[in-house]
Design a protein around this motif. Structure first.
Motif, mmCIF file in Angstrom:
data_model
loop_
_atom_site.group_PDB
_atom_site.id
_atom_site.type_symbol
_atom_site.label_atom_id
_atom_site.label_comp_id
_atom_site.label_asym_id
_atom_site.label_seq_id
_atom_site.Cartn_x
_atom_site.Cartn_y
_atom_site.Cartn_z
ATOM 1 N N SER A 86 -21.479 16.568 9.216
ATOM 2 C CA SER A 86 -22.225 17.050 8.218
ATOM 3 C C SER A 86 -22.142 16.528 6.873
ATOM 4 N N GLY A 87 -22.078 15.018 6.739
ATOM 5 C CA GLY A 87 -22.230 14.257 5.800
ATOM 6 C C GLY A 87 -20.825 14.233 4.853
ATOM 7 N N TYR A 88 -19.691 14.742 5.466
ATOM 8 C CA TYR A 88 -18.505 14.649 5.175
ATOM 9 C C TYR A 88 -17.238 14.091 5.665
ATOM 10 N N ASN A 89 -16.466 13.304 5.264
ATOM 11 C CA ASN A 89 -15.157 12.851 5.844
ATOM 12 C C ASN A 89 -14.085 13.811 6.114
ATOM 13 N N TRP A 90 -13.574 13.709 7.406
ATOM 14 C CA TRP A 90 -12.381 14.649 7.566
ATOM 15 C C TRP A 90 -11.499 14.018 8.181
#
Length: 355
Positions: A75-79
């Motif tokens: 969703s557009g984020y890095n984790w």
């Protein structure tokens, strides 16, 4: 930049050293106690990340307090997912295998909060499903790692034929909901896609080790805002350098920021060698120690990381490595005249690839 806490210090992974140069379902947390039972687990969804740790006993033998996955995207984020294999809750002597979720704060604005609902899990091979806990956390600019969530006592895992198979276990994380608290009140739609699978392999012996010492002769004259880097050195077929913000980066508070970085020329070499299947599919896994040497008393200031996956374009370190006031005290011996000595110890302990 990704941030987390290791051994009492904020440990950060810099996302771009070149340019910055720089629960049980329904319960928030599994509370460990002597009455823990397998049925405490709840069934979870299919995860966004499935992280397979091979040679789990070898991971324990390294003594590392934590192991961190490579980055995955949602969703557009890095984790990233972190495993703490011997976590102890306050007041408890029982070591638990715990997980926590981390995100990169690069897209986060000071004053904004990102409320995330997620599931942390371990795979039950006997039942063919992911089991674990549902949790939530408020991430923000200077706090991009969740609290630790205990999943299973370490000794129970080591005896289990359901969760540990051929000395390997599988952990997972599923991002369920993201709400960003900002002036725009922006809602984030969680986009579901195929599960990202990663493998971590820990060597049993023959670790590759390297040490580099950097004498910063003009420490007190360095520009307060710029990123300063050492000459490069090579360990494990990669070129590295030590970098610092002498008066701290934007994530620190009146502290020296200290990092270990992968050199840009090494990244180019990796790109040129991309046709080599081993280089394309396999990444190094390492443990590092960064130190400021005490030149008078021999009481060196040292911080050691957990296990990290060597992704090109990244660096790893501590935004709040040491307070500037104490660093410059003459009696401390960390800065003598204008000389500050930084030492990096690096050990390659395994490899990681996408499954």
């Amino acid at each position: 930049m990704r941030r987390r806490e290791e051994e009492g210090a904020d440990l950060s992974s810099m996302g771009n050293c070149k340019s910055s140069s720089r629960a049980l379902l329904g319960k928030a947390h599994v509370v460990p106690d002597a009455e823990w039972r397998m049925q405490d687990f709840g069934k979870t969804h299919v995860p966004d990340l499935e992280w397979r740790i091979h040679d789990f006993s070898s991971l324990l033998e390294t003594g590392a307090k934590a192991a961190t996955s490579a980055t995955f995207h949602c969703s557009g984020y890095n984790w990233q997912l972190q495993v703490i294999p011997m976590h102890k809750e306050t007041g408890s002597e029982t070591p638990y295998v715990a997980l926590r979720l981390m995100t990169s704060p690069e897209r986060m604005v000071p004053g904004h909060t990102m409320h995330v609902v997620f599931e942390l899990s371990i795979y039950n091979h006997s039942k063919g499903m992911h089991c674990g806990c549902k949790a939530s956390y408020n991430f923000h600019f200077k706090n991009s790692y969740s609290k630790e969530h205990c999943l299973i006592p370490l000794q129970e895992l080591l005896k289990s034929s359901a969760f540990l198979v051929d000395d390997s276990c599988v952990f997972g994380v599923d991002i369920l909901k993201i709400d960003v608290s900002s002036p725009e009140k922006k809602a984030v739609v969680v986009q579901k896609k195929a599960t990202t699978v990663q493998n971590l392999f820990v060597q049993k012996k023959e670790f590759v080790k390297g040490t580099y010492t950097w004498n910063v002769n003009n420490f007190l004259e360095l520009d307060t805002d710029n990123f300063v880097r050492s000459p490069t050195f090579e360990v494990g077929e990669h070129k590295w350098y030590v970098g610092m913000y002498p008066h701290g980066d934007k994530y620190s508070t009146d502290c020296l920021s200290l990092y270990l970085c992968l050199d840009a020329s090494d990244e180019l070499r990796l790109d040129l060698d991309a046709s080599d299947e081993l280089r394309l599919d396999s990444k190094k896994v390492f443990i590092m120690t960064l130190s400021i040497l005490d030149q008078k008393n021999g009481k060196h200031l040292t911080a050691t990381s957990g296990l990290w996956v060597c992704n090109k374009g990244c660096g790893w370190g501590w935004p709040n490595f040491f307070g500037l006031k104490k660093l410059k005290e003459p009696s401390g011996g960390y800065v003598v005249g204008s000389s500050c000595i930084v030492k990096a110890d690096l050990t390659i302990i395994g490899s990681s690839n996408d499954g």
